[in-house]
Design an enzyme around this catalytic site. Structure first.
Site, PDB file in Angstrom:
ATOM      1  N   GLY A 224       0.735  -1.261   0.000  1.00  0.00           N
ATOM      2  CA  GLY A 224       0.000   0.000   0.000  1.00  0.00           C
ATOM      3  C   GLY A 224       0.763   1.310   0.000  1.00  0.00           C
ATOM      4  O   GLY A 224       0.136   2.352  -0.133  1.00  0.00           O
TER       5      GLY A 224
ATOM      6  N   GLY B 286       2.884   2.544  -2.261  1.00  0.00           N
ATOM      7  CA  GLY B 286       3.359   2.978  -3.573  1.00  0.00           C
ATOM      8  C   GLY B 286       2.726   4.275  -4.064  1.00  0.00           C
ATOM      9  O   GLY B 286       1.590   4.613  -3.715  1.00  0.00           O
TER      10      GLY B 286
ATOM     11  N   CYS C  60      -0.342   3.566  -6.089  1.00  0.00           N
ATOM     12  CA  CYS C  60      -1.094   2.458  -5.508  1.00  0.00           C
ATOM     13  C   CYS C  60      -2.345   3.011  -4.827  1.00  0.00           C
ATOM     14  O   CYS C  60      -2.271   4.040  -4.159  1.00  0.00           O
ATOM     15  CB  CYS C  60      -0.192   1.804  -4.473  1.00  0.00           C
ATOM     16  SG  CYS C  60      -1.036   0.713  -3.374  1.00  0.00           S
TER      17      CYS C  60
HETATM   18  P1  5GP Z   1       6.796   3.734  -5.514  1.00  0.00           P
HETATM   19  O1  5GP Z   1       8.286   3.627  -5.475  1.00  0.00           O
HETATM   20  O2  5GP Z   1       6.306   4.289  -6.804  1.00  0.00           O
HETATM   21  O3  5GP Z   1       6.243   4.446  -4.334  1.00  0.00           O
HETATM   22  O4  5GP Z   1       6.244   2.241  -5.389  1.00  0.00           O
HETATM   23  C1  5GP Z   1       6.538   1.258  -6.332  1.00  0.00           C
HETATM   24  C2  5GP Z   1       5.798  -0.020  -5.942  1.00  0.00           C
HETATM   25  O5  5GP Z   1       4.376   0.177  -5.961  1.00  0.00           O
HETATM   26  C3  5GP Z   1       5.977  -1.181  -6.913  1.00  0.00           C
HETATM   27  O6  5GP Z   1       7.214  -1.800  -6.807  1.00  0.00           O
HETATM   28  C4  5GP Z   1       4.819  -2.084  -6.515  1.00  0.00           C
HETATM   29  O7  5GP Z   1       5.108  -2.872  -5.381  1.00  0.00           O
HETATM   30  C5  5GP Z   1       3.733  -1.088  -6.137  1.00  0.00           C
HETATM   31  N1  5GP Z   1       2.733  -0.959  -7.204  1.00  0.00           N
HETATM   32  C6  5GP Z   1       2.952  -0.758  -8.515  1.00  0.00           C
HETATM   33  N2  5GP Z   1       1.780  -0.684  -9.187  1.00  0.00           N
HETATM   34  C7  5GP Z   1       0.804  -0.848  -8.284  1.00  0.00           C
HETATM   35  C8  5GP Z   1      -0.616  -0.902  -8.377  1.00  0.00           C
HETATM   36  O8  5GP Z   1      -1.225  -0.725  -9.427  1.00  0.00           O
HETATM   37  N3  5GP Z   1      -1.281  -1.138  -7.209  1.00  0.00           N
HETATM   38  C9  5GP Z   1      -0.628  -1.336  -6.035  1.00  0.00           C
HETATM   39  N4  5GP Z   1      -1.352  -1.607  -4.963  1.00  0.00           N
HETATM   40  N5  5GP Z   1       0.709  -1.258  -5.914  1.00  0.00           N
HETATM   41  C10 5GP Z   1       1.419  -1.039  -7.030  1.00  0.00           C
END
Ligand code: 5GP
Length: 346
Positions: A181, A183, A186
Site C-alpha cells: 500500500g 506505492g 497504488c
Molecule cells: P513507488 O516507489 O512508486 O512508491 O512504489 C513502487 C511499488 O508500488 C511497486 O514496486 C509495486 O510494489 C507497487 N505498485 C505498482 N503498481 C501498483 C498498483 O497498481 N497497485 C498497487 N497496490 N501497488 C502497485
C-alpha cells in the site's frame, strides 16, 4: 476483532539524528554491499537500489543505465521471448547480477519464466511478485519455483509482517519484498483499507529476515532521497523504487505534451491502464488498485541516479557510516511532527 495499539511509523514520522563522525568527505563513503544469499548461496556485490518491475520503470533501457552504477532492475514481466532474446544478445555476463526476470503466479507466467530461462540460462535472478503475498497459492508457487531453480536468486513478495517473511524464506525465497500500500500509484489503502506504515514494516520484517539469514527489499513509498536513507536506516537490505525512476528517457510509457510541456505517463500495474494494455481490461470481479498519472519529463535517469547516490553518501557522512552496511547500526530515528520547509515549494 482486535486492535493493536503499538505505534507504527512511516518515513514522514521520523528523521535521522546526526552523529559525531570521523569522515572528512562523502567521497569516503562506499555504497556497495556484499551479500551471500540464503538458498542460492550466490555472492553478490552492488549498490542495493532497484527499479520496480513496472512497465513504466523496469525496462531494458533502465537496466542498462542503472547497471553502469551497479544498481539493479527488476525487469517487468511483459516483454516477449523475442524481446528478451534480442536484449540478451546486447549485454555481457556481468550484467546478469543486476537484473531479475519478473513473474506472477499464473500458469502462463510460469510457462513464460521457464521459456525465458531455457532461452537464457545465464540469467540469475527471479522476482515473484503478487499484490498479496499472504496467499497459500503464492507460497506453493514459490516452493515449486525453488525446486525448479535451486541455484537462482529468488526475490518474492509482497508482505509486511515478520511471520510471513519467515514463511517465505523457509519456502525458498532469498530476498523478501516488503510493502503493501505505500506505492506512489497504488490505491490499495483507499480501495481496501489494508496496509502497514512502511518504515515499521521494514524494521519488523528486516529483523525477522536477518534472524534466518535472509534479506529484504523495501518496496514502495520512497518519494525523496531522504526516504531511501530512512529505509536503509530501518534495516532494508535493498530499496525498490517506482515513482522516483519514472518519467525519464529510459522509463517506458508514452510521452505526452500538456500545455506545451513534455510529460510521461506512469501507472500502477493494477491500474485500469495496465489492465487494458496487458490483459484486455479490468475483469468484472475486481477493482483497479492503481492510478494513472502524467509526470513532467525528467530527462536522462543518470542525473537522478547521481542525486540519489550523492544524497545517500551524505546521509552516511552525517551519521559517521563509512559504508552503507553500517548505516542501520548508526541510525537513531527521532519521531517528528514536521519534515522539510515547504515555503518555496509549488
Ligand atoms: P513507488 O516507489 O512508486 O512508491 O512504489 C513502487 C511499488 O508500488 C511497486 O514496486 C509495486 O510494489 C507497487 N505498485 C505498482 N503498481 C501498483 C498498483 O497498481 N497497485 C498497487 N497496490 N501497488 C502497485
Amino acid at each position: 476483532m482486535r486492535i493493536e495499539t503499538d505505534l507504527k511509523l512511516g518515513f514522514k514520522d521520523v528523521m535521522i539524528r546526526p552523529k559525531r563522525s570521523t569522515l572528512n568527505s562523502r567521497a569516503e563513503v562506499t555504497l556497495d554491499r556484499d551479500f551471500t544469499f540464503l538458498h542460492s548461496k550466490y555472492q553478490w556485490n552492488g549498490v542495493p537500489i532497484m527499479a520496480a518491475n513496472m512497465d513504466t520503470v523496469g525496462t531494458f533501457e533502465m537496466a542498462k543505465a542503472l547497471a553502469n552504477h551497479k544498481l539493479f532492475t527488476a525487469i517487468h514481466k511483459h516483454y516477449s521471448l523475442q524481446e528478451w532474446k534480442t536484449f540478451m544478445q546486447s549485454v555481457n555476463e556481468e550484467f546478469m547480477d543486476y537484473i531479475a526476470v519478473s513473474t506472477g503466479t499464473g500458469s502462463t507466467d510460469s510457462e513464460k519464466l521457464t521459456a525465458i530461462f531455457n532461452q537464457s540460462p545465464q540469467l540469475k535472478f527471479i522476482c515473484i511478485d503478487v499484490a498479496n503475498g499472504y496467499s497459500e497459492h503464492f507460497v506453493n508457487f514459490l516452493k515449486r519455483t525453488r525446486e525448479q531453480y535451486p541455484d537462482k536468486i529468488i526475490m518474492a513478495g509482497n508482505v509486511v509482517t515478520g511471520e510471513m517473511v519467515e514463511e517465505l524464506l523457509l519456502a525458498g525465497a532469498d530476498i523478501v519484498k516488503v510493502g503493501i500500500g505505500p506505492g506512489s500509484v497504488c490505491t490499495t489503502r483507499v480501495k481496501t483499507g489494508v496496509g502497514y506504515p512502511q518504515l515499521s514494516a521494514i524494521i519488523e520484517c528486516a529483523d525477522a529476515a536477518h534472524g534466518l539469514g535472509g534479506q529484504i527489499v523495501s518496496d514502495g513509498g520512497c518519494k525523496i532521497p531522504g526516504d531511501i536513507a530512512k529505509a536503509f536506516g530501518g534495516g532494508a537490505d535493498f530499496v525498490m523504487l517506482g515513482g522516483m525512476f519514472a518519467g525519464h528517457n529510459e522509463s517506458g510509457g508514452e510521452t505526452i505534451e500538456i500545455n506545451g510541456e513534455k510529460h510521461k505517463q506512469f501507472y500502477g500495474m493494477s491500474s485500469e491502464t495496465a489492465m487494458n494494455k496487458h490483459v484486455g481490461g479490468v475483469a468484472d470481479y475486481r477493482a483497479s488498485e492503481g492510478k494513472t498519472v502524467q509526470i513532467p519529463y525528467r530527462g536522462e535517469v543518470e542525473n537522478t541516479i547521481q542525486d540519489i547516490l550523492g544524497s545517500l553518501r551524505s546521509t552516511c557522512t552525517y551519521v559517521g557510516a563509512k559504508r552503507l552496511k553500517e548505516l542501520t547500526k548508526r541510525t537513531t530515528f527521532i519521531r517528528v511532527q514536521e519534515q522539510h520547509n515547504e515555503i518555496f515549494s509549488k
